[in-house]
Design a protein around this motif. Structure first.
Motif, short mmCIF file in Angstrom:
data_model
loop_
_atom_site.label_atom_id
_atom_site.label_comp_id
_atom_site.label_asym_id
_atom_site.label_seq_id
_atom_site.Cartn_x
_atom_site.Cartn_y
_atom_site.Cartn_z
N ILE A 28 -24.50 23.57 14.61
CA ILE A 28 -23.39 24.45 14.94
C ILE A 28 -23.86 25.89 15.14
O ILE A 28 -24.77 26.36 14.45
N THR A 29 -23.27 26.55 16.12
CA THR A 29 -23.40 28.00 16.25
C THR A 29 -21.99 28.55 16.39
O THR A 29 -21.10 27.89 16.96
N GLU A 43 -20.74 35.47 12.58
CA GLU A 43 -21.68 34.79 13.47
C GLU A 43 -22.58 33.87 12.66
O GLU A 43 -22.82 34.09 11.47
N TYR A 44 -23.07 32.83 13.35
CA TYR A 44 -24.00 31.90 12.72
C TYR A 44 -24.86 31.31 13.83
O TYR A 44 -24.34 30.63 14.74
N HIS A 45 -26.16 31.58 13.77
CA HIS A 45 -27.09 31.12 14.82
C HIS A 45 -26.56 31.46 16.21
O HIS A 45 -26.70 30.67 17.15
N ALA A 46 -25.96 32.63 16.37
CA ALA A 46 -25.23 32.97 17.59
C ALA A 46 -26.12 33.15 18.81
O ALA A 46 -25.62 33.18 19.94
N ARG A 351 -26.90 25.40 29.36
CA ARG A 351 -27.04 26.03 28.05
C ARG A 351 -26.52 27.47 28.12
O ARG A 351 -26.66 28.16 29.13
N ILE A 352 -25.95 27.91 27.01
CA ILE A 352 -25.55 29.30 26.82
C ILE A 352 -25.47 29.53 25.32
O ILE A 352 -25.26 28.59 24.55
N SER A 353 -25.63 30.76 24.89
CA SER A 353 -25.50 31.05 23.46
C SER A 353 -24.06 31.45 23.15
O SER A 353 -23.32 31.91 24.03
N ALA A 354 -23.67 31.29 21.90
CA ALA A 354 -22.33 31.70 21.47
C ALA A 354 -22.13 33.19 21.68
O ALA A 354 -21.04 33.63 22.06
N VAL A 426 -17.18 28.53 19.15
CA VAL A 426 -17.82 27.56 18.26
C VAL A 426 -18.44 26.48 19.13
O VAL A 426 -17.74 25.82 19.91
N LEU A 427 -19.75 26.30 19.03
CA LEU A 427 -20.47 25.30 19.81
C LEU A 427 -21.17 24.33 18.87
O LEU A 427 -21.89 24.76 17.95
N VAL A 428 -20.97 23.06 19.09
CA VAL A 428 -21.59 22.02 18.26
C VAL A 428 -22.34 21.05 19.18
O VAL A 428 -21.76 20.51 20.12
#
Length: 462
Positions: A28-29, A43-46, A351-354, A426-428
């Motif tokens: 999860i990010t 944020e988490y691993h954003a 792909r993309i980051s949060a 939120v990306l999982v």
């Protein structure tokens, strides 16, 4: 740690950590930030690049609003080099398509009705499809097993009715009937339906009937109750050119016209004269369909339109990617983690980051087209892909969903009663993605609750 986040965690204890217990570290990010404030709320691993599934449509829609404007319209034209004599067009008709994602049977009917009103009764030549608007279409590799499903219909300059043929059911004097809409002349319906037992409601008619295709025959069987009168199911029966050609012929003949005699591809000659021109609905209406119902085909048409309307290399796919990256760069948003395939999220590779997607959300909400962008998102518990989710949060929550076999995603906004908005992503990515969906919804609900409490406490108010 961000000061605002620290204060909110202090206020709400260990709620955030408890909600992430369901996830492994790499699954999860997340990212969240106030639209009207500064800094990051959580944020988490954003910065980790993740497959965003259909939340990638937010990037494409944002780029399209900025590049094309909310009032952009796709243009469809009919041209010919043939003379018109006594209602007979003695030659070919060129159909110039530009990728209108909402072009449907109603629009085609109106186009051809206008052609009839202009005195054309018979087309003696062929229908020639001018497909030069897109030099090539983007891929969606890894979905071959889903090729007959409507969500994987490829984009096309002559996308018509999403290349879907409808089976429409009704009862006539106690006997179940089925017709093909449009009545494609290359197919015959073999009706083997039997009357079904009386029921109060039909439900999903696809659970009561079976449709199979064998050559030019569509066989429909099953037990159809009277309650299913007026219901419908869809089929993918042809490639895009075949569907466009047969739809044109079926509707033209239903309007009393004759011909055309065959369909092919050809570039329109410079000497051709205009027969008819039709403009689409504005982009904002297409954007609502794309985001509320997560329509992949329409999103891919929109993405290619970005390349077609801003040509650099002559390769529509490459130009579309450059257009999106150019919008990010011009708005000061990094494209470092971005991987694009078709701009719709129907991809194993995108792909993309949060944080990147969050920056797009902030820019959209603060920009000139904020109302148009936000209105395109599904409302919690009310419509689109959120119709059966987030009943407790309701329409203050507007989120784009994302669903693939190994990915689940949510991205959008929550608005507090006082008007303050929280943008969140939120990306999982996980083989367990499907079973993690309740936990993902819980993470969103927890983010919203902490933000609400922070506003009430004044710790993180803008």
């Amino acid at each position: 740690m961000n000061k605002c986040l620290w204060l909110c965690l202090l206020w709400c204890g260990a709620a955030a950590a408890a909600n992430l217990v369901a996830f492994r570290n790499e699954e999860i990010t997340l990212w969240a930030a106030p639209v009207e404030g500064q800094g990051v709320f959580d944020e988490y691993h954003a910065d980790v690049a993740m497959n965003p599934a259909s939340t990638m449509k937010l990037l494409t829609g944002w780029a399209a609003l900025n590049q094309l404007g909310p009032g952009y319209r796709w243009r469809t034209e009919l041209k010919t080099t043939a003379p018109l004599q006594d209602g007979v067009l003695r030659g070919d008709v060129y159909w110039i398509g530009n990728g209108d994602p909402r072009f449907d049977n109603a629009r085609l009917t109106e186009l051809l009705r206008q052609l009839r009103l202009r005195g054309v009764r018979r087309i003696e030549g062929k229908l020639l499809l001018d497909k030069r608007a897109f030099s090539r279409i983007s891929s969606a590799d890894g979905f071959d097993s889903d090729a007959e499903r409507v969500f994987s219909v490829p984009p096309d300059t002559h996308l018509s009715n999403l290349k879907v043929a409808w089976l429409r059911y009704f009862h006539d004097q106690g006997r179940p009937q089925v017709v093909l809409d449009p009545p494609l002349p290359g197919f015959r319906v073999d009706n083997r339906l039997q009357p079904g037992a009386d029921v109060a409601a039909c439900g999903d008619v696809r659970e009561r009937v079976n449709a199979s295709i064998n050559g030019d025959v569509i066989r429909v069987s099953g037990n159809l109750p009277a309650a299913c009168d007026g219901s419908a199911s869809y089929l993918n029966v042809l490639d895009s050119d075949g569907y466009a050609g047969q739809s044109f012929a079926a509707i033209w003949q239903a309007l009393g016209g004759e011909g055309p005699f065959g369909t092919a591809q050809a570039a329109t000659p410079e000497t051709a004269r205009l027969l008819l021109r039709q403009d689409s609905d504005p982009l904002v209406q297409a954007l609502a369909d794309i985001n509320k119902f997560s329509n992949n085909t329409m999103a891919r048409n929109l993405w290619l339109t970005l390349g077609a309307q801003q040509p650099r290399s002559g390769d529509t796919v490459a130009d579309a990617e450059q257009a999106v990256r150019g919008q990010l760069q011009s708005h000061g948003i990094s494209d470092a983690a971005l991987v694009l395939e078709n701009g719709a999220g129907l991809s194993r590779r995108e792909r993309i980051s949060a944080r990147q997607l969050g920056a797009v959300l902030l820019d959209a909400a603060r920009g000139p087209y904020a109302a148009e962008f936000i209105a395109s998102l599904p409302l919690g518990s009310e419509d689109g892909t959120l119709r059966r989710r987030f009943a407790a949060l309701g329409p203050r929550l507007r989120l784009k969903t994302g669903t693939l076999g190994n990915a689940r995603a949510l991205a959008g906004y929550w608005q507090a009663p006082g008007g303050q908005r929280l943008a969140l992503v939120v990306l999982v990515n996980s083989a367990r993605a499907a079973q993690l969906q309740p936990a993902i919804d819980s993470v969103v609900a927890e983010l919203v609750e902490r933000y609400r409490l922070s506003l009430e406490s004044g710790h993180c108010a803008p």
